[in-house]
Structures are given as structure tokens and as C-alpha cells.
Scaffold this active site. Structure first.
Site, PDB file in Angstrom:
ATOM      1  N   PRO A 190      -7.972   2.625  -6.423  1.00 42.10           N
ATOM      2  CG  PRO A 190      -7.253   2.864  -4.222  1.00 42.10           C
ATOM      3  CD  PRO A 190      -6.786   2.424  -5.575  1.00 42.10           C
ATOM      4  N   GLY A 191     -10.025   5.563  -6.670  1.00 46.13           N
ATOM      5  CA  GLY A 191     -10.090   6.923  -7.202  1.00 46.13           C
ATOM      6  C   GLY A 191      -9.651   7.855  -6.099  1.00 46.13           C
TER       7      GLY A 191
ATOM      8  N   GLY B 202       2.881   4.459  -0.686  1.00 39.62           N
ATOM      9  CA  GLY B 202       3.036   5.173  -1.948  1.00 39.62           C
ATOM     10  C   GLY B 202       3.240   6.658  -1.724  1.00 39.62           C
TER      11      GLY B 202
ATOM     12  CE1 TYR C 145       0.648   7.658  -6.691  1.00 43.13           C
ATOM     13  CE2 TYR C 145      -1.146   7.979  -8.249  1.00 43.13           C
ATOM     14  CZ  TYR C 145      -0.707   7.594  -6.996  1.00 43.13           C
ATOM     15  OH  TYR C 145      -1.602   7.150  -6.051  1.00 43.13           O
TER      16      TYR C 145
ATOM     17  N   GLY D  32       0.499  15.622 -15.264  1.00 47.58           N
ATOM     18  CA  GLY D  32       1.428  15.925 -14.164  1.00 47.58           C
ATOM     19  C   GLY D  32       1.876  14.708 -13.383  1.00 47.58           C
TER      20      GLY D  32
ATOM     21  CB  THR E  44       2.111  12.100  -5.493  1.00 44.98           C
ATOM     22  OG1 THR E  44       1.846  12.879  -4.327  1.00 44.98           O
ATOM     23  CG2 THR E  44       0.976  11.126  -5.700  1.00 44.98           C
TER      24      THR E  44
ATOM     25  CG  ASN F 148      -1.497   1.342   1.546  1.00 42.46           C
ATOM     26  OD1 ASN F 148      -2.412   1.811   0.862  1.00 42.46           O
ATOM     27  ND2 ASN F 148      -0.968   2.019   2.565  1.00 42.46           N
TER      28      ASN F 148
ATOM     29  CG  ASP G  78       1.582  15.024  -8.622  1.00 39.16           C
ATOM     30  OD1 ASP G  78       1.985  13.853  -8.536  1.00 39.16           O
ATOM     31  OD2 ASP G  78       0.424  15.370  -8.336  1.00 39.16           O
TER      32      ASP G  78
HETATM   33  P1  NDP Z   1      -0.611   8.778   2.743  1.00 41.86           P
HETATM   34  O1  NDP Z   1       0.303   9.822   2.208  1.00 41.86           O
HETATM   35  O2  NDP Z   1      -1.709   9.185   3.672  1.00 41.86           O
HETATM   36  O3  NDP Z   1       0.245   7.624   3.458  1.00 41.86           O
HETATM   37  C1  NDP Z   1       1.306   7.061   2.759  1.00 41.86           C
HETATM   38  C2  NDP Z   1       1.852   5.916   3.564  1.00 41.86           C
HETATM   39  O4  NDP Z   1       2.952   5.342   2.834  1.00 41.86           O
HETATM   40  C3  NDP Z   1       2.420   6.366   4.903  1.00 41.86           C
HETATM   41  O5  NDP Z   1       2.110   5.407   5.894  1.00 41.86           O
HETATM   42  C4  NDP Z   1       3.921   6.409   4.668  1.00 41.86           C
HETATM   43  O6  NDP Z   1       4.706   6.148   5.819  1.00 41.86           O
HETATM   44  C5  NDP Z   1       4.098   5.290   3.665  1.00 41.86           C
HETATM   45  N1  NDP Z   1       5.322   5.474   2.894  1.00 41.86           N
HETATM   46  C6  NDP Z   1       5.617   6.449   2.007  1.00 41.86           C
HETATM   47  N2  NDP Z   1       6.859   6.268   1.529  1.00 41.86           N
HETATM   48  C7  NDP Z   1       7.356   5.157   2.124  1.00 41.86           C
HETATM   49  C8  NDP Z   1       8.588   4.453   2.066  1.00 41.86           C
HETATM   50  N3  NDP Z   1       9.591   4.844   1.262  1.00 41.86           N
HETATM   51  N4  NDP Z   1       8.737   3.364   2.827  1.00 41.86           N
HETATM   52  C9  NDP Z   1       7.750   2.943   3.640  1.00 41.86           C
HETATM   53  N5  NDP Z   1       6.560   3.556   3.747  1.00 41.86           N
HETATM   54  C10 NDP Z   1       6.380   4.645   3.005  1.00 41.86           C
HETATM   55  O7  NDP Z   1      -1.180   8.025   1.469  1.00 41.86           O
HETATM   56  P2  NDP Z   1      -2.613   7.397   1.183  1.00 41.86           P
HETATM   57  O8  NDP Z   1      -3.103   6.672   2.364  1.00 41.86           O
HETATM   58  O9  NDP Z   1      -3.452   8.422   0.567  1.00 41.86           O
HETATM   59  O10 NDP Z   1      -2.243   6.356   0.017  1.00 41.86           O
HETATM   60  C11 NDP Z   1      -2.015   4.976   0.248  1.00 41.86           C
HETATM   61  C12 NDP Z   1      -1.851   4.290  -1.097  1.00 41.86           C
HETATM   62  O11 NDP Z   1      -3.041   4.462  -1.867  1.00 41.86           O
HETATM   63  C13 NDP Z   1      -0.708   4.849  -1.926  1.00 41.86           C
HETATM   64  O12 NDP Z   1      -0.080   3.808  -2.628  1.00 41.86           O
HETATM   65  C14 NDP Z   1      -1.427   5.767  -2.898  1.00 41.86           C
HETATM   66  O13 NDP Z   1      -0.685   5.934  -4.064  1.00 41.86           O
HETATM   67  C15 NDP Z   1      -2.700   5.001  -3.125  1.00 41.86           C
HETATM   68  N6  NDP Z   1      -3.813   5.807  -3.610  1.00 41.86           N
HETATM   69  C16 NDP Z   1      -4.263   6.856  -2.855  1.00 41.86           C
HETATM   70  C17 NDP Z   1      -5.338   7.584  -3.327  1.00 41.86           C
HETATM   71  C18 NDP Z   1      -5.900   8.713  -2.547  1.00 41.86           C
HETATM   72  O14 NDP Z   1      -6.814   9.366  -3.063  1.00 41.86           O
HETATM   73  N7  NDP Z   1      -5.484   8.972  -1.332  1.00 41.86           N
HETATM   74  C19 NDP Z   1      -5.959   7.291  -4.618  1.00 41.86           C
HETATM   75  C20 NDP Z   1      -5.403   6.164  -5.304  1.00 41.86           C
HETATM   76  C21 NDP Z   1      -4.364   5.460  -4.804  1.00 41.86           C
HETATM   77  P3  NDP Z   1       4.948   7.293   6.959  1.00 41.86           P
HETATM   78  O15 NDP Z   1       3.672   7.325   7.746  1.00 41.86           O
HETATM   79  O16 NDP Z   1       6.092   6.809   7.747  1.00 41.86           O
HETATM   80  O17 NDP Z   1       5.217   8.547   6.229  1.00 41.86           O
END
Ligand code: NDP
Length: 241
Positions: free
Chosen positions: A177-178, A84, A147, A143, A86, A82, A88
Site C-alpha cells: 500500500p501507499g 507493523g 522500515y 528516515g 514504524t 499485517n 523513524d
Molecule cells: P496501525 O498502527 O493502525 O495498526 C497496527 C496494528 O499492528 C495494530 O493492530 C497493532 O496492535 C498491531 N501491532 C503492532 N505491533 C505489534 C506486535 N508486536 N504484535 C502484534 N501486533 C502488533 O497500522 P496500519 O493499519 O496503518 O498498518 C497496518 C500494516 O500496513 C502495517 O504493516 C503497515 O506497515 C502497513 N502499511 C500501512 C500504510 C499506511 O499508510 N497506513 C502504508 C503501507 C503499509 P494493537 O492494536 O494491539 O496496538
């Protein structure tokens, strides 16, 4: 035996909701986080899961933390890729570090995390791998060449690995997800966000709990005939074939 579920980025945003839901479902849940130890500690207290720090873009760290988890918690039955980020920018202005960070964190991470657990899953004839992709990996997004490439790559990874593991009791699926109401979306410009909501037929953003519900469904033992699939979860914003 209680199944073990590992959720990367499992202490914030969508990952937090996934960890919480899988814990409620009865799994032993481990949440991995990147750098935000405070959020991880809060998460441990709130939902009662173990957390470990691991940079998912680093293959050595992933191998090490997974060995530790298998030792301290147990063999991994469910892996949710999970985490991730961005970074951009229009492609003609994109810098190498923006490209690399996004590909490494969103796509290489799936290899880094899945490779160390796949032999164990094959040996035990059970596994659930769930990759969190994105609507923007399905349709592209201005942009977001980096990603969109990484998230589309995750869908290809999902399909190929599903074929390789189908006979071994392991399913591999993606969720796309959107726009979901998390920090990632809250960081967006308000006007841009309003224009996005206007394009969502359901008329609102999705919630992290809704994504967690789809993860719970795919992780379930009864979902063993679903593999190689991508579940679009976007309020009708993009209805993919
Ligand atoms: P958040 O930014 O709220 O959280 C991201 C999470 O990823 C955090 O727990 C962060 O850890 C962790 N993370 C980031 N970089 C690393 C790394 N290098 N190693 C380990 N952990 C890492 O993101 P979302 O909850 O919004 O997104 C979760 C997933 O869903 C992502 O893959 C995103 O691309 C995808 N997604 C999100 C959407 C949205 O609308 N929100 C839409 C579509 C997909 P830490 O807490 O330590 O920073």
C-alpha cells in the site's frame, strides 16, 4: 467447511478493515492484537470476530497462539501478516532498539506466524498467505531505513515462499500500500502529509477498505494462479515494474 482466516494487527486500522471484509466474505476470522485490548474488545463487538493477544515479534507467542487457534477455531487456511510499526529516524541517528523493533515486528513476524501454519497448509493442499508490505519497501523512504528494509524483506520472503509452496495449493502474495488513512498516517505532521498527498496522482489517501478489497481478492479460491506477486496499491504514486 468454513475457512479460517487469521489477521495479525487485525483489530485496528487496515487490519480492522481486513478482518471485517473477510468476515463479510464468510470466513471464520481471528484478529490478533499486540497490546491494545480495548480496541480488540471493541472490534469483537462491532464485527463479531474472535481476538487473541500475541506479540508477533515473539516466535514462542506466535507458536502458542496458533496452536490455540487451531484447537479452538480450526486449521488456518488464510494468514494475513499485517501487523507493523514504524520507528523513524535518519540512519546516522538510529538506535539499535529502533532498528530491532521494526525488523522484528514487520519482518521476523512473517516467519514467526507462517512457519507454524505451513505444514498444515501443505498437508491440506490449500493456503493463502498475504503479506502487507509497503510502497516504502519498493522505493525506499528518507528516515525509514529500518522500515524500508523490513518491507522489502517481506517481498523477498513472499517470492521465495511462493516458489516453495506453488505445487501445494498455497499462494503467497504481498500487497504494497501507499499512504492509507489510518492512525499510523494521522500521526504524521500535517505539512508532511499535505506534501505526500500532492505526490499521489489519484489526489487522495487510500482507504483501509481498499486494501481489504485486495486481500479479499487474493484470499479467494479463484485467485490460485496468482502467487509471488506484489500488488502495488498506491494511487499511482510509485509505478513499480
Ligand atoms: P496501525 O498502527 O493502525 O495498526 C497496527 C496494528 O499492528 C495494530 O493492530 C497493532 O496492535 C498491531 N501491532 C503492532 N505491533 C505489534 C506486535 N508486536 N504484535 C502484534 N501486533 C502488533 O497500522 P496500519 O493499519 O496503518 O498498518 C497496518 C500494516 O500496513 C502495517 O504493516 C503497515 O506497515 C502497513 N502499511 C500501512 C500504510 C499506511 O499508510 N497506513 C502504508 C503501507 C503499509 P494493537 O492494536 O494491539 O496496538
Amino acid at each position: 467447511m468454513t475457512k479460517v482466516a487469521v489477521v495479525t494487527g487485525g483489530t485496528r486500522g487496515i487490519g480492522y478493515a481486513i478482518s471485517k471484509r473477510l468476515k463479510e466474505d464468510g470466513y471464520k476470522v481471528v484478529g490478533l492484537y499486540g497490546g491494545n485490548a480495548e480496541a480488540a474488545q471493541k472490534c469483537e463487538g462491532e464485527i463479531g470476530i474472535k481476538t487473541y493477544q500475541c506479540d508477533v515479534s515473539n516466535a514462542d507467542q506466535c507458536r502458542e497462539v496458533l496452536a490455540k487457534i487451531e484447537d479452538e477455531v480450526g486449521p488456518v487456511d488464510v494468514l494475513v501478516n499485517n501487523a507493523g510499526i514504524t520507528r523513524d529516524g535518519a540512519f546516522h541517528k538510529m538506535e539499535d532498539d529502533q532498528w530491532e523493533a521494526v525488523i522484528k515486528t514487520n519482518l521476523d513476524s512473517a516467519y514467526n506466524m507462517t512457519r507454524p501454519v505451513i505444514d498444515g497448509m501443505r498437508n491440506r493442499s490449500f493456503g493463502r498467505i498475504i503479506n502487507i508490505s509497503s510502497i516504502n519497501g519498493q522505493k525506499g523512504q528518507f528516515g525509514q531505513t529500518n522500515y524500508s528494509a523490513a518491507k522489502a524483506g517481506l517481498i523477498g520472503f513472499t517470492r521465495a515462499l511462493a516458489m516453495e509452496t506453488a505445487r501445494k495449493g498455497i499462494t503467497v502474495n504481498a500487497i504494497a500500500p501507499g499512504y492509507i488513512a489510518t492512525d499510523m498516517v494521522a500521526a504524521m505532521d500535517e505539512k508532511v502529509l499535505d506534501s505526500i498527498v500532492a505526490q499521489i496522482p489519484v489526489g487522495r489517501l487510500g482507504t483501509p477498505e481498499e486494501v481489504a478489497h485486495a486481500v479479499s481478492f487474493l484470499a479467494d479460491e479463484r485467485s490460485g494462479f496468482i502467487t509471488g506477486a506484489t500488488i502495488s496499491q498506491n494511487g499511482g504514486q510509485y509505478i513499480a515494474a
